[in-house]
Design a protein around this motif. Structure first.
Motif, PDB file in Angstrom:
ATOM      1  N   UNK A 267       0.847  -1.192   0.000  1.00 44.29           N
ATOM      2  CA  UNK A 267       0.000   0.000   0.000  1.00 44.29           C
ATOM      3  C   UNK A 267       0.880   1.239   0.000  1.00 44.29           C
ATOM      4  N   UNK A 268       0.547   2.208  -0.842  1.00 43.81           N
ATOM      5  CA  UNK A 268       1.332   3.431  -0.978  1.00 43.81           C
ATOM      6  C   UNK A 268       0.811   4.491  -0.007  1.00 43.81           C
ATOM      7  N   UNK A 269       1.716   5.104   0.756  1.00 40.09           N
ATOM      8  CA  UNK A 269       1.366   6.154   1.714  1.00 40.09           C
ATOM      9  C   UNK A 269       2.056   7.447   1.306  1.00 40.09           C
ATOM     10  N   UNK A 270       1.296   8.545   1.268  1.00 32.56           N
ATOM     11  CA  UNK A 270       1.823   9.849   0.869  1.00 32.56           C
ATOM     12  C   UNK A 270       1.883  10.790   2.070  1.00 32.56           C
ATOM     13  N   UNK A 271       2.929  11.617   2.098  1.00 34.07           N
ATOM     14  CA  UNK A 271       3.083  12.598   3.169  1.00 34.07           C
ATOM     15  C   UNK A 271       3.472  13.949   2.590  1.00 34.07           C
ATOM     16  N   UNK A 272       2.850  15.004   3.102  1.00 36.38           N
ATOM     17  CA  UNK A 272       3.256  16.372   2.837  1.00 36.38           C
ATOM     18  C   UNK A 272       3.989  16.897   4.066  1.00 36.38           C
ATOM     19  N   UNK A 273       4.690  17.996   3.919  1.00 42.64           N
ATOM     20  CA  UNK A 273       5.388  18.582   5.068  1.00 42.64           C
ATOM     21  C   UNK A 273       4.375  18.954   6.148  1.00 42.64           C
ATOM     22  N   UNK A 274       4.658  18.528   7.390  1.00 47.43           N
ATOM     23  CA  UNK A 274       3.768  18.827   8.507  1.00 47.43           C
ATOM     24  C   UNK A 274       2.453  18.082   8.461  1.00 47.43           C
ATOM     25  N   UNK A 275       2.384  17.013   7.700  1.00 44.06           N
ATOM     26  CA  UNK A 275       1.141  16.265   7.483  1.00 44.06           C
ATOM     27  C   UNK A 275       0.606  15.678   8.793  1.00 44.06           C
ATOM     28  N   UNK A 276      -0.696  15.859   9.021  1.00 44.89           N
ATOM     29  CA  UNK A 276      -1.364  15.283  10.194  1.00 44.89           C
ATOM     30  C   UNK A 276      -2.530  14.391   9.784  1.00 44.89           C
ATOM     31  N   UNK A 277      -2.647  14.115   8.469  1.00 43.73           N
ATOM     32  CA  UNK A 277      -3.823  13.408   7.969  1.00 43.73           C
ATOM     33  C   UNK A 277      -3.703  11.891   8.041  1.00 43.73           C
ATOM     34  N   UNK A 278      -2.503  11.379   8.253  1.00 44.91           N
ATOM     35  CA  UNK A 278      -2.329   9.925   8.249  1.00 44.91           C
ATOM     36  C   UNK A 278      -2.972   9.304   9.485  1.00 44.91           C
ATOM     37  N   UNK A 279      -3.609   8.138   9.354  1.00 46.60           N
ATOM     38  CA  UNK A 279      -4.240   7.489  10.512  1.00 46.60           C
ATOM     39  C   UNK A 279      -3.280   7.215  11.666  1.00 46.60           C
ATOM     40  N   UNK A 280      -1.992   7.081  11.356  1.00 47.73           N
ATOM     41  CA  UNK A 280      -1.017   6.800  12.405  1.00 47.73           C
ATOM     42  C   UNK A 280      -0.160   8.032  12.739  1.00 47.73           C
TER      43      UNK A 280
END
Length: 635
Positions: free
Chosen positions: A511-524
Motif C-alpha cells: 500500500x502506498x502512503x503519501x506525506x506532505x510537510x507537517x502532514x497530520x492526515x495519516x491514521x497513524x
C-alpha cells in the motif's frame, strides 16, 4: 483437419478446371457457372498462403473468370491481407470498369498498409469516374488520415448522405481525435444518435490523449460495455498524465471485473509502478505476467527493467536485462540510464562500451543516459569528450536534452561561466528547463548576480515557471536578502503562480502512503510524531546539528528547526521505522530535490538503525548505508 483442407484445396482447383472444360465443350448452364464462382470464393476465403492464392488465381485466369467482379474483389482483398499490395494493384489495373467495391478494396488495402497518400489518390481517382463512394469507402479512406484530410472528407460524407452512418461517423470521430481537434470530436460525438463501443472508445482515447482525465473518467464510468481496449486507454491515460495511483487502482478493478490484461495493459501499469516507486506492486505484476501467459518480449522486458530501476532495485533490473533475448538499443538504454540515475557511473560506462562492442548503434537517448552519469559524478572532461563524440563520431546532432545534461554537469561542478556561454552559443533556442538548470546552479554556488540576470530574462520573456520564482527566492534567501524574497513572493502571487508542495511516498505492505510537510492526515500520525521525537533524540546523541540555513523563510532558529523536523521525507521515514521489521530496507520517493538537512539526517539514521535507506528525489537516487550515501554528497 489439415489433410481435409489440403484435399479441398486440390479438389477445388481441379473442380474449377473440370467444370470449365465441361462448360466449354457442352454449353455449361448458368447454375454450373454460379457453382464455379461460389467454389472459387470459398477457396479464396480459405487460403492460408500467398502460393495457394496464386494457384487459384492462375486457374481463374486459364478458365475465363478473370473479369468476374466478386472474384476480383476477393482476390484484391486477399492479396492485400498477405502483404502483396503490388499484386492487388496489378489486378485492379487489369480490371475493366471497376465498381465501388473494387475501388474500396484498393483504397482499404493501401490504408491498411499505412500508405495514406496512395489511398487518398485512389479515392480522388474514383471520384473522377461515374462511381460514387459508399459507407465502406469512407470507413477505409478515413482510416489513419490526417486532420486536414478528415475535415475535407467530412464535407464529402455530408454531400453523399452518409453523415448518419454509424461506421462513417465513427471514422470521422477517430480522425478528429487522432488529430487533436477535441472540440470537433466532442461535437460529432454528442450528435451521434447511436454510440457503438468503437465510437465510445475513440472519444475516450481523445480525452485521455489530451489530458482531459476527468472527462475520460466520467465517460468510462458511463460505458455499459467495456472491453480490454477501453480499460487500457483509461489505465494508460492515468499513467501518462500524472495519476499513477489511480492507474494502479483501475488495474485492480479490471482484474476484479474478470477482464484479462494484455501486453498493453502491463506496459501502462509497470509505468505507474515506476512513477510511484512501488516495488512490491511491481514485483507482484512481474509474477502475474509470468504466470498468465503474457510474453516477456523486448517491450515488456524493457518496461520491467525501467520499473525496477525507478523503484530502486538495480539487482532485479539487471536480472531481467540479462535474461532478455534479442535486446534492442532501447533495452540497453534503459539499463544504462538505471545505473546513471542511481549514481553508478562506472557501471553505466561499462555497459555502454559493451553495447557498442556488439555492434549496436547508440541513439540520442543513449547519450542522455551517459551524460547523466557524468553529471552525477562531476566528470566534466569525460562529459565534454562524450558530447563531442556524439557529434563527430556518431553523427548525432545534440538536442535540447543533451545541452541540458551538459549545463547540469558544468553548473554542478561550479563551471557556471562555461555553462552560461554554452547556453548563449546554442544554435537552438534554450527552453525554460535549460534556463532553470542554470538558475539552480547559481543557487547552489550562491551566484546571486547571474541568477538575477537569468530570472529577469525568463520573466520578461514569459518563460518563467513556478520553479523559476522558487529558485530565485531560494537564491535571495540563501544570501539573506529577505526583501528580495518578499519581492519574488509578491510576483508569484500577482502572477497566480503556486509553489509545488513537497511530497514523499513510501510503500508498506503493498500500500502506498503519501506525506506532505507537517502532514497530520495519516491514521497513524500520533505514532509517527512520537517516532520523530525518538529520532530527534538519536540524532542529538550522535552530534547532529540542524542545518537551518536551508530554511528559506525569515524565521527564528527554533522555528526553523521545527520546520525542518516535519519535512515530508522525515515523516515517511518515521512511518517506515514503525511499520517494518528491524533491518528492512526503507524506500522513499520524493517529488522535489532532497534538502541538505534531510540528506544529513538520512545518513545518520542509516548508521543508527543499521538499515539501508533508498531515496529517489527529483534528480537521482540516494543509497544511504552505514552513515554514507552513494552520491558521495555530490548531488
Amino acid at each position: 483437419m489439415e489433410a481435409t483442407g489440403k484435399f479441398n484445396r486440390i479438389y477445388g482447383v481441379r473442380y474449377l478446371k473440370n467444370r470449365s472444360s465441361a462448360g466449354a465443350g457442352a454449353g455449361a448452364s448458368s447454375s454450373s457457372h454460379f457453382l464455379e464462382v461460389d467454389r472459387a470464393v470459398f477457396l479464396i476465403d480459405k487460403c492460408k498462403s500467398i502460393n495457394q492464392l496464386l494457384q487459384i488465381h492462375a486457374s481463374l485466369l486459364r478458365h475465363g473468370l478473370n473479369q468476374h467482379p466478386i472474384l476480383n474483389f476477393k482476390l484484391q482483398r486477399s492479396y492485400s491481407s498477405f502483404g502483396r499490395l503490388d499484386y492487388s494493384v496489378a489486378l485492379f489495373n487489369r480490371t475493366d470498369n471497376p465498381n465501388v467495391f473494387l475501388w474500396t478494396a484498393i483504397i482499404h488495402g493501401h490504408a491498411q498498409c499505412g500508405l495514406l497518400e496512395q489511398a487518398l489518390f485512389y479515392y480522388a481517382q474514383m471520384l473522377t469516374q461515374p462511381v460514387q463512394p459508399n459507407a465502406f469507402t469512407f470507413s477505409s479512406v478515413l482510416r489513419g488520415c490526417s486532420l486536414k484530410c478528415g475535415r475535407a472528407l467530412h464535407s464529402h460524407v455530408i454531400k453523399f448522405g452518409f453523415d448518419s452512418d454509424l461506421y462513417v461517423t465513427t471514422g470521422l470521430l477517430d480522425a478528429y481525435a487522432r488529430g487533436g481537434d477535441l472540440m470537433s470530436a466532442k461535437q460529432l460525438f454528442d450528435k451521434m444518435p447511436e454510440k457503438s463501443l468503437v465510437s465510445l472508445t475513440a472519444m475516450l482515447t481523445c480525452y485521455a490523449k489530451h489530458g482531459q482525465i476527468q472527462e475520460a473518467s466520467l465517460l468510462f464510468e458511463e460505458m455499459e460495455e467495456k472491453d480490454v481496449v477501453c480499460w487500457n486507454v483509461m489505465i494508460d491515460g492515468y499513467a501518462q498524465h500524472g495519476f499513477p495511483k489511480e492507474s494502479l487502482l483501475l488495474f485492480r478493478q479490471m482484474l476484479a471485473a474478470k477482464v484479462k490484461p494484455n501486453e498493453i495493459t502491463v506496459l501502462s501499469v509497470l509505468s505507474s509502478c515506476g512513477q510511484l516507486g512501488s516495488l512490491e506492486s511491481g514485483r507482484w505484476l512481474h509474477s502475474y505476467i509470468e504466470n498468465n501467459g503474457i510474453q516477456i518480449n523486448v517491450r515488456v522486458g524493457t518496461a520491467l527493467v525501467d520499473m525496477y530501476c525507478k523503484c530502486g532495485s538495480l539487482d532485479d533490473a539487471r536480472k531481467v536485462f540479462d535474461q532478455m533475448r534479442d535486446k534492442d538499443v532501447v533495452a540497453w538504454n534503459s539499463m544504462i540510464m538505471g545505473y546513471a540515475i542511481h549514481g553508478f557511473s562506472e557501471a553505466a560506462f561499462q555497459l555502454f562500451e559493451k553495447m557498442c562492442s556488439i555492434g549496436l548503434q547508440p541513439t540520442d537517448i543513449t547519450f542522455i543516459a551517459i551524460l547523466t552519469a557524468c553529471g552525477h559524478s562531476g566528470l566534466v572532461s569525460k562529459g565534454w569528450s562524450i558530447f563531442n563524440a556524439m557529434k563527430d563520431e556518431y553523427k548525432i546532432e545534440p538536442k535540447i536534452e543533451h545541452f541540458g545534461c551538459m549545463v547540469n554537469l558544468l553548473g554542478r561542478a561550479g563551471h557556471l561561466q562555461e555553462a552560461y556561454d554554452l547556453v548563449r552559443n546554442m544554435k537552438i533556442d534554450p527552453d525554460p528547463v535549460l534556463w532553470g538548470t542554470l538558475l539552480w546552479a547559481c543557487k547552489l554556488h550562491n551566484k546571486v548576480s547571474l541568477g538575477e540576470q537569468i530570472a529577469e530574462f525568463l520573466v520578461s520573456h514569459n518563460l518563467a515557471s513556478s520553479g523559476t520564482y522558487v529558485l530565485l527566492s531560494n537564491i535571495y534567501a540563501a544570501a539573506g536578502n529577505w526583501d528580495g524574497v518578499a519581492k519574488v513572493r509578491s510576483l508569484m502571487k500577482d502572477s497566480g503562480v503556486e509553489k509545488e508542495p513537497g511530497c514523499s511516498v513510501i510503500e508498506v505492505d503493498n500500500k502506498v502512503h503519501e506525506f506532505l510537510a507537517g502532514d497530520l492526515s495519516h491514521p497513524k500520525s500520533k505514532e509517527i510524531y512520537l517516532m520523530l521525537e525518538e529520532i530527534n533524540r538519536w540524532l542529538k546523541a550522535n552530534g547532529y546539528t540542524p542545518q537551518t540555513d536551508v530554511v528559506l523563510h525569515d524565521l527564528g532558529d527554533r522555528q526553523k528547526e521545527l520546520s525542518l523536523e516535519v519535512h515530508s521525507e522525515k515523516l515517511a521515514m518515521a512511518f517506515g521505522l514503525i511499520s517494518t521489521r528491524p533491518g528492512t530496507t526503507i524506500k522513499i520517493v520524493k517529488n522535489l530535490r532532497v534538502c541538505l538537512d534531510c540528506h544529513a539526517v538520512m545518513k545518520l539514521i542509516s548508521k543508527i538503525t543499521r538499515r539501508k535507506i533508498i531515496m529517489r528525489d527529483r534528480n537521482r537516487f540516494h543509497h544511504f548505508e552505514s552513515g554514507l550515501c552513494s552520491c558521495g554528497d555530490y548531488w
